[in-house]
Design a protein around this motif. Sequence first.
Motif, PDB file in Angstrom:
ATOM      1  N   TYR A  62      38.945  49.236  24.727  1.00 13.75           N
ATOM      2  CA  TYR A  62      38.581  50.141  23.643  1.00 13.75           C
ATOM      3  C   TYR A  62      37.969  49.301  22.522  1.00 13.75           C
ATOM      4  O   TYR A  62      38.154  48.081  22.470  1.00 13.75           O
ATOM      5  N   ALA A  63      37.268  49.978  21.606  1.00 19.05           N
ATOM      6  CA  ALA A  63      36.676  49.281  20.468  1.00 19.05           C
ATOM      7  C   ALA A  63      37.107  49.916  19.159  1.00 19.05           C
ATOM      8  O   ALA A  63      37.211  51.140  19.059  1.00 19.05           O
ATOM      9  N   LEU A  64      37.340  49.080  18.183  1.00 23.24           N
ATOM     10  CA  LEU A  64      37.609  49.511  16.818  1.00 23.24           C
ATOM     11  C   LEU A  64      36.388  49.147  15.986  1.00 23.24           C
ATOM     12  O   LEU A  64      35.952  47.992  15.981  1.00 23.24           O
ATOM     13  N   ILE A  65      35.839  50.132  15.278  1.00 15.29           N
ATOM     14  CA  ILE A  65      34.654  49.904  14.455  1.00 15.29           C
ATOM     15  C   ILE A  65      35.005  50.222  13.008  1.00 15.29           C
ATOM     16  O   ILE A  65      35.545  51.289  12.712  1.00 15.29           O
ATOM     17  N   PHE A  66      34.695  49.296  12.125  1.00 12.68           N
ATOM     18  CA  PHE A  66      35.106  49.397  10.729  1.00 12.68           C
ATOM     19  C   PHE A  66      33.905  49.523   9.798  1.00 12.68           C
ATOM     20  O   PHE A  66      32.929  48.788   9.922  1.00 12.68           O
ATOM     21  N   ASP A  67      33.996  50.452   8.877  1.00 11.39           N
ATOM     22  CA  ASP A  67      33.122  50.449   7.714  1.00 11.39           C
ATOM     23  C   ASP A  67      33.595  49.289   6.824  1.00 11.39           C
ATOM     24  O   ASP A  67      34.669  48.723   7.059  1.00 11.39           O
ATOM     25  N   MET A  68      32.829  48.935   5.799  1.00  8.41           N
ATOM     26  CA  MET A  68      33.259  47.836   4.929  1.00  8.41           C
ATOM     27  C   MET A  68      33.834  48.323   3.598  1.00  8.41           C
ATOM     28  O   MET A  68      35.022  48.172   3.329  1.00  8.41           O
ATOM     29  N   ASP A  69      32.973  48.920   2.762  1.00  8.88           N
ATOM     30  CA  ASP A  69      33.430  49.336   1.430  1.00  8.88           C
ATOM     31  C   ASP A  69      34.469  50.437   1.546  1.00  8.88           C
ATOM     32  O   ASP A  69      34.254  51.448   2.206  1.00  8.88           O
ATOM     33  N   GLY A  70      35.610  50.234   0.895  1.00 10.68           N
ATOM     34  CA  GLY A  70      36.678  51.219   0.948  1.00 10.68           C
ATOM     35  C   GLY A  70      37.543  51.113   2.182  1.00 10.68           C
ATOM     36  O   GLY A  70      38.536  51.833   2.307  1.00 10.68           O
TER      37      GLY A  70
ATOM     38  N   GLY B 297      29.028  46.978  23.820  1.00 10.64           N
ATOM     39  CA  GLY B 297      29.063  47.324  25.236  1.00 10.64           C
ATOM     40  C   GLY B 297      30.184  48.273  25.590  1.00 10.64           C
ATOM     41  O   GLY B 297      30.686  48.278  26.721  1.00 10.64           O
ATOM     42  N   ILE B 298      30.570  49.124  24.631  1.00 14.07           N
ATOM     43  CA  ILE B 298      31.678  50.059  24.822  1.00 14.07           C
ATOM     44  C   ILE B 298      31.168  51.495  24.675  1.00 14.07           C
ATOM     45  O   ILE B 298      30.473  51.808  23.705  1.00 14.07           O
ATOM     46  N   PRO B 299      31.505  52.403  25.602  1.00 13.32           N
ATOM     47  CA  PRO B 299      31.085  53.806  25.462  1.00 13.32           C
ATOM     48  C   PRO B 299      31.654  54.432  24.186  1.00 13.32           C
ATOM     49  O   PRO B 299      32.758  54.081  23.747  1.00 13.32           O
ATOM     50  N   ALA B 300      30.902  55.360  23.609  1.00 14.62           N
ATOM     51  CA  ALA B 300      31.291  55.982  22.342  1.00 14.62           C
ATOM     52  C   ALA B 300      32.690  56.591  22.392  1.00 14.62           C
ATOM     53  O   ALA B 300      33.471  56.468  21.442  1.00 14.62           O
ATOM     54  N   GLU B 301      33.026  57.239  23.516  1.00 17.62           N
ATOM     55  CA  GLU B 301      34.317  57.927  23.600  1.00 17.62           C
ATOM     56  C   GLU B 301      35.500  56.964  23.626  1.00 17.62           C
ATOM     57  O   GLU B 301      36.647  57.376  23.448  1.00 17.62           O
ATOM     58  N   ARG B 302      35.222  55.670  23.815  1.00 20.22           N
ATOM     59  CA  ARG B 302      36.284  54.664  23.811  1.00 20.22           C
ATOM     60  C   ARG B 302      36.311  53.870  22.497  1.00 20.22           C
ATOM     61  O   ARG B 302      36.960  52.835  22.399  1.00 20.22           O
ATOM     62  N   CYS B 303      35.583  54.400  21.505  1.00 19.80           N
ATOM     63  CA  CYS B 303      35.541  53.763  20.184  1.00 19.80           C
ATOM     64  C   CYS B 303      36.279  54.610  19.160  1.00 19.80           C
ATOM     65  O   CYS B 303      36.261  55.840  19.234  1.00 19.80           O
ATOM     66  N   ILE B 304      36.873  53.946  18.199  1.00 23.67           N
ATOM     67  CA  ILE B 304      37.467  54.656  17.072  1.00 23.67           C
ATOM     68  C   ILE B 304      36.966  54.001  15.793  1.00 23.67           C
ATOM     69  O   ILE B 304      36.871  52.780  15.699  1.00 23.67           O
ATOM     70  N   VAL B 305      36.578  54.823  14.839  1.00 20.49           N
ATOM     71  CA  VAL B 305      35.971  54.355  13.598  1.00 20.49           C
ATOM     72  C   VAL B 305      36.974  54.455  12.454  1.00 20.49           C
ATOM     73  O   VAL B 305      37.682  55.453  12.324  1.00 20.49           O
ATOM     74  N   PHE B 306      37.018  53.424  11.623  1.00 24.47           N
ATOM     75  CA  PHE B 306      37.824  53.435  10.401  1.00 24.47           C
ATOM     76  C   PHE B 306      36.886  53.682   9.231  1.00 24.47           C
ATOM     77  O   PHE B 306      35.988  52.882   8.964  1.00 24.47           O
ATOM     78  N   GLU B 307      37.089  54.801   8.535  1.00 30.26           N
ATOM     79  CA  GLU B 307      36.184  55.225   7.466  1.00 30.26           C
ATOM     80  C   GLU B 307      36.949  55.726   6.252  1.00 30.26           C
ATOM     81  O   GLU B 307      38.062  56.241   6.370  1.00 30.26           O
ATOM     82  N   ASP B 308      36.326  55.580   5.091  1.00 33.51           N
ATOM     83  CA  ASP B 308      36.914  56.115   3.858  1.00 33.51           C
ATOM     84  C   ASP B 308      36.051  57.199   3.245  1.00 33.51           C
ATOM     85  O   ASP B 308      36.418  57.764   2.215  1.00 33.51           O
ATOM     86  N   ALA B 309      34.896  57.469   3.861  1.00 34.66           N
ATOM     87  CA  ALA B 309      33.914  58.352   3.231  1.00 34.66           C
ATOM     88  C   ALA B 309      33.518  59.511   4.138  1.00 34.66           C
ATOM     89  O   ALA B 309      33.487  59.380   5.362  1.00 34.66           O
ATOM     90  N   LEU B 310      33.188  60.639   3.516  1.00 37.76           N
ATOM     91  CA  LEU B 310      32.763  61.816   4.271  1.00 37.76           C
ATOM     92  C   LEU B 310      31.506  61.538   5.086  1.00 37.76           C
ATOM     93  O   LEU B 310      31.383  61.969   6.236  1.00 37.76           O
ATOM     94  N   MET B 311      30.549  60.822   4.495  1.00 35.97           N
ATOM     95  CA  MET B 311      29.310  60.527   5.211  1.00 35.97           C
ATOM     96  C   MET B 311      29.591  59.663   6.438  1.00 35.97           C
ATOM     97  O   MET B 311      28.979  59.832   7.493  1.00 35.97           O
TER      98      MET B 311
ATOM     99  N   GLN C 141      45.502  59.497  24.035  1.00 44.26           N
ATOM    100  CA  GLN C 141      45.726  60.949  24.047  1.00 44.26           C
ATOM    101  C   GLN C 141      44.435  61.703  24.393  1.00 44.26           C
ATOM    102  O   GLN C 141      44.479  62.883  24.748  1.00 44.26           O
ATOM    103  N   ASN C 142      43.308  60.980  24.254  1.00 42.51           N
ATOM    104  CA  ASN C 142      41.995  61.546  24.619  1.00 42.51           C
ATOM    105  C   ASN C 142      41.747  62.906  23.970  1.00 42.51           C
ATOM    106  O   ASN C 142      41.308  63.867  24.617  1.00 42.51           O
ATOM    107  N   LEU C 143      42.027  62.985  22.689  1.00 39.80           N
ATOM    108  CA  LEU C 143      41.835  64.235  21.954  1.00 39.80           C
ATOM    109  C   LEU C 143      40.349  64.551  21.812  1.00 39.80           C
ATOM    110  O   LEU C 143      39.509  63.643  21.828  1.00 39.80           O
ATOM    111  N   PRO C 144      39.993  65.825  21.687  1.00 39.27           N
ATOM    112  CA  PRO C 144      38.582  66.198  21.571  1.00 39.27           C
ATOM    113  C   PRO C 144      37.917  65.519  20.365  1.00 39.27           C
ATOM    114  O   PRO C 144      38.547  65.348  19.312  1.00 39.27           O
ATOM    115  N   ILE C 145      36.659  65.161  20.525  1.00 42.53           N
ATOM    116  CA  ILE C 145      35.901  64.579  19.423  1.00 42.53           C
ATOM    117  C   ILE C 145      35.358  65.722  18.568  1.00 42.53           C
ATOM    118  O   ILE C 145      34.680  66.620  19.084  1.00 42.53           O
ATOM    119  N   PRO C 146      35.660  65.746  17.281  1.00 47.76           N
ATOM    120  CA  PRO C 146      35.215  66.863  16.429  1.00 47.76           C
ATOM    121  C   PRO C 146      33.692  66.979  16.396  1.00 47.76           C
ATOM    122  O   PRO C 146      32.968  65.980  16.471  1.00 47.76           O
TER     123      PRO C 146
END
Length: 241
Positions: free
Chosen positions: A7-15, A160-174, A222-227
């Motif tokens: 799996y991959a963890l992808i992070f925003d920077m600011d916030g 090299g990771i499919p989108a569905e196996r990634c999770i993003v850490f975000e602080d912003a609506l955009m 848990q493979n929950l649906p992607i919003p």
Amino acid sequence: MAESTPYALIFDMDGVLINNTSVQARAFQLLFRDLGLTTNALQLLKRLNGMPATKILETVFTNPVPKKQLETYANQREFLYRTLYWEKRRAMPGLTQFLHDARAAGFKTGLGTGSGNDTIGYIIDHLDLRRYFDVVITKDDVDHGKPHADTYTVTARELGIPAERCIVFEDALMGEQAAYKAGMRCIALSTSIKPAKFQAPLKVIKDFTQITPAQVLNLLEQNLPIPKPSKQLAKREYMKM
């Protein structure tokens, strides 16, 4: 975690890596004062944070402003921000340990930010964070910034990771909207806006002391649906907040 299917963890920077939204807002406010604008910068960022500075600035003028002029204003804001934040650069509580543990657990890690290379160096190199990321993607690497999917799509592709196996850490609506458009799930940090303002994150945390890689893995498995992205939340008209 199976090595063949990470799996991959992808992070925003600011916030996310740093808690700097109030300083970003102060820099914008000082610029607005110089330009004779009365826009409330903190409210503006609560709506549009995560977008490139030129795109944020584009929304505050009644009449169109040439791209070169917007870039000049963005550079002025960047100078103000760096001056204000120079002595305050600190990693988010728990971040370094979380990144260390995540990589030890087999996660791939990427940084996907709307900032440019010079700006992220000011943060991640000063804090010695670059070594924790397999991939670093900035505004200079994509055609369209958040809320478009490009930032996270390109980061996942480079990992090299499919989108569905990634999770993003975000602080912003955009940024949250960019994650959903990229086909990824999201964990939100409540550093910039209240938890209830987000659309549908898997979890909302204050900082990285409130989550472990094992808990993230459990959420992913848990493979929950992607919003589906919210057209309303992705609108750029900050005046309608």
